[in-house]
Design an enzyme around this catalytic site. Structure first.
Site, mmCIF file in Angstrom:
data_model
loop_
_atom_site.group_PDB
_atom_site.id
_atom_site.type_symbol
_atom_site.label_atom_id
_atom_site.label_comp_id
_atom_site.label_asym_id
_atom_site.label_seq_id
_atom_site.Cartn_x
_atom_site.Cartn_y
_atom_site.Cartn_z
ATOM 1 N N LYS A 44 38.308 52.403 18.095
ATOM 2 C CA LYS A 44 38.155 52.196 16.661
ATOM 3 C C LYS A 44 37.432 50.885 16.368
ATOM 4 C CE LYS A 44 42.853 54.028 15.974
ATOM 5 N NZ LYS A 44 44.192 53.603 15.520
ATOM 6 N N GLY A 45 37.447 49.996 17.323
ATOM 7 C CA GLY A 45 37.022 48.607 17.107
ATOM 8 C C GLY A 45 35.635 48.418 16.535
ATOM 9 N N ASP A 99 34.469 43.269 27.231
ATOM 10 C CA ASP A 99 35.488 42.468 27.911
ATOM 11 C C ASP A 99 35.367 42.732 29.417
ATOM 12 O OD1 ASP A 99 37.878 40.791 27.421
ATOM 13 O OD2 ASP A 99 39.009 42.494 28.159
ATOM 14 N N LYS A 127 32.207 38.759 26.310
ATOM 15 C CA LYS A 127 33.084 37.840 27.047
ATOM 16 C C LYS A 127 32.797 37.997 28.537
ATOM 17 C CE LYS A 127 37.263 38.968 24.976
ATOM 18 N NZ LYS A 127 38.715 38.880 24.741
ATOM 19 N N PHE A 148 41.228 35.669 22.864
ATOM 20 C CA PHE A 148 41.523 36.923 22.176
ATOM 21 C C PHE A 148 41.200 36.772 20.706
ATOM 22 C CE2 PHE A 148 44.099 40.276 20.289
ATOM 23 C CZ PHE A 148 43.741 41.330 21.103
ATOM 24 N N ASP A 155 41.421 44.373 16.726
ATOM 25 C CA ASP A 155 42.829 44.404 16.345
ATOM 26 C C ASP A 155 43.719 43.643 17.301
ATOM 27 O OD1 ASP A 155 42.451 46.375 18.463
ATOM 28 O OD2 ASP A 155 44.548 46.863 18.096
HETATM 29 P P1 IMP Z 1 36.838 46.612 28.248
HETATM 30 O O1 IMP Z 1 36.827 48.024 28.675
HETATM 31 O O2 IMP Z 1 37.813 45.761 29.007
HETATM 32 O O3 IMP Z 1 35.480 45.953 28.193
HETATM 33 O O4 IMP Z 1 37.495 46.617 26.817
HETATM 34 C C1 IMP Z 1 36.756 46.591 25.699
HETATM 35 C C2 IMP Z 1 37.639 46.921 24.515
HETATM 36 O O5 IMP Z 1 38.856 46.166 24.543
HETATM 37 C C3 IMP Z 1 36.905 46.500 23.277
HETATM 38 O O6 IMP Z 1 36.065 47.535 22.809
HETATM 39 C C4 IMP Z 1 38.046 46.192 22.358
HETATM 40 O O7 IMP Z 1 38.474 47.371 21.718
HETATM 41 C C5 IMP Z 1 39.142 45.662 23.269
HETATM 42 N N1 IMP Z 1 39.122 44.176 23.304
HETATM 43 C C6 IMP Z 1 38.586 43.392 24.238
HETATM 44 N N2 IMP Z 1 38.727 42.085 23.930
HETATM 45 C C7 IMP Z 1 39.353 42.050 22.738
HETATM 46 C C8 IMP Z 1 39.781 40.978 21.861
HETATM 47 O O8 IMP Z 1 39.588 39.781 22.102
HETATM 48 N N3 IMP Z 1 40.392 41.373 20.701
HETATM 49 C C9 IMP Z 1 40.619 42.670 20.377
HETATM 50 N N4 IMP Z 1 40.236 43.694 21.159
HETATM 51 C C10 IMP Z 1 39.618 43.381 22.327
HETATM 52 MG MG MG Z 2 35.858 48.887 21.233
#
Ligand code: IMP
Ligand code: MG
Length: 171
Positions: A44-45, A99, A127, A148, A155
């Site tokens: 949803k982000g 992330d 990040k 974070f 969220d």
């Molecule tokens: P990844 O698969 O670890 O790269 O995760 C990415 C997803 O984790 C992003 O699309 C966000 O939905 C969530 N996410 C990563 N970092 C943050 C943060 O600092 N705040 C909130 N959601 C995060």
């Molecule tokens: Mg996302």
């Protein structure tokens, strides 16, 4: 009523976000000049980022949504798959934050299986210090350190997505 953000520190203001999105849109428009693109919004982000980004693009744009989850200790699972044909299309994934890179790595493989003409990634925030898989967005709004953040779609336990600014917790 008290809100989570009352105990948080403003990190990126809505004005800065707007400038970041406008800069990204300008670069994308230049690179895809005269071509149609299909923009994917991973729910949803990314909902607010995609809504703002596509409104700034004067190109023919198709928007589609995917929803993936990656519960701790498990692999990535598809809750909602793609719903448009991307064969020979210019595809752009628009993520609000990269992330570890797990979600994007999975989504990239899924979309490549659809036979697009090209596939690029735009991330509002990156990040890189947290990266576990080799994902490098083609366009980045801002690179941030390992913190974070909440707001503008991001969220904390489903709350805070509606904040206009991006916040983080006090260290
Ligand atoms: P990844 O698969 O670890 O790269 O995760 C990415 C997803 O984790 C992003 O699309 C966000 O939905 C969530 N996410 C990563 N970092 C943050 C943060 O600092 N705040 C909130 N959601 C995060
Ligand atoms: Mg996302």
């Amino acid at each position: 009523m008290a809100q989570m953000k009352d105990k948080m520190i403003p990190f990126i203001t809505s004005e800065e976000i707007d400038r970041m999105v406008a800069d990204l849109a300008k670069k994308i428009e230049k690179d895809y000049s005269g071509q149609e693109i299909t923009v994917f919004c991973p729910l949803k982000g990314s909902c607010l980022f995609v809504a703002d980004l596509v409104r700034k693009l004067s190109l023919p744009v198709v928007v589609d949504f995917v929803h993936l989850t990656s519960p701790k200790g498990e692999g990535v699972r598809i809750l909602k798959d793609i719903s448009v044909d991307i064969t020979d299309k210019h595809v752009l994934i628009a993520e609000e934050i990269v992330d570890a890179g797990r979600t994007l790595s999975f989504l990239r493989s899924r979309l490549l299986a659809g036979g697009p003409k090209s596939l690029k990634i735009v991330a509002l925030l990156d990040k890189p210090a947290r990266r576990e898989l080799p994902i490098k967005p083609d366009y980045v709004g801002r690179t941030i350190d390992d913190r974070f953040v909440v707001g503008y779609g991001l969220d904390s336990e489903e709350l805070g997505r509606n904040y206009r600014d991006i916040y983080n917790y006090a260290n």
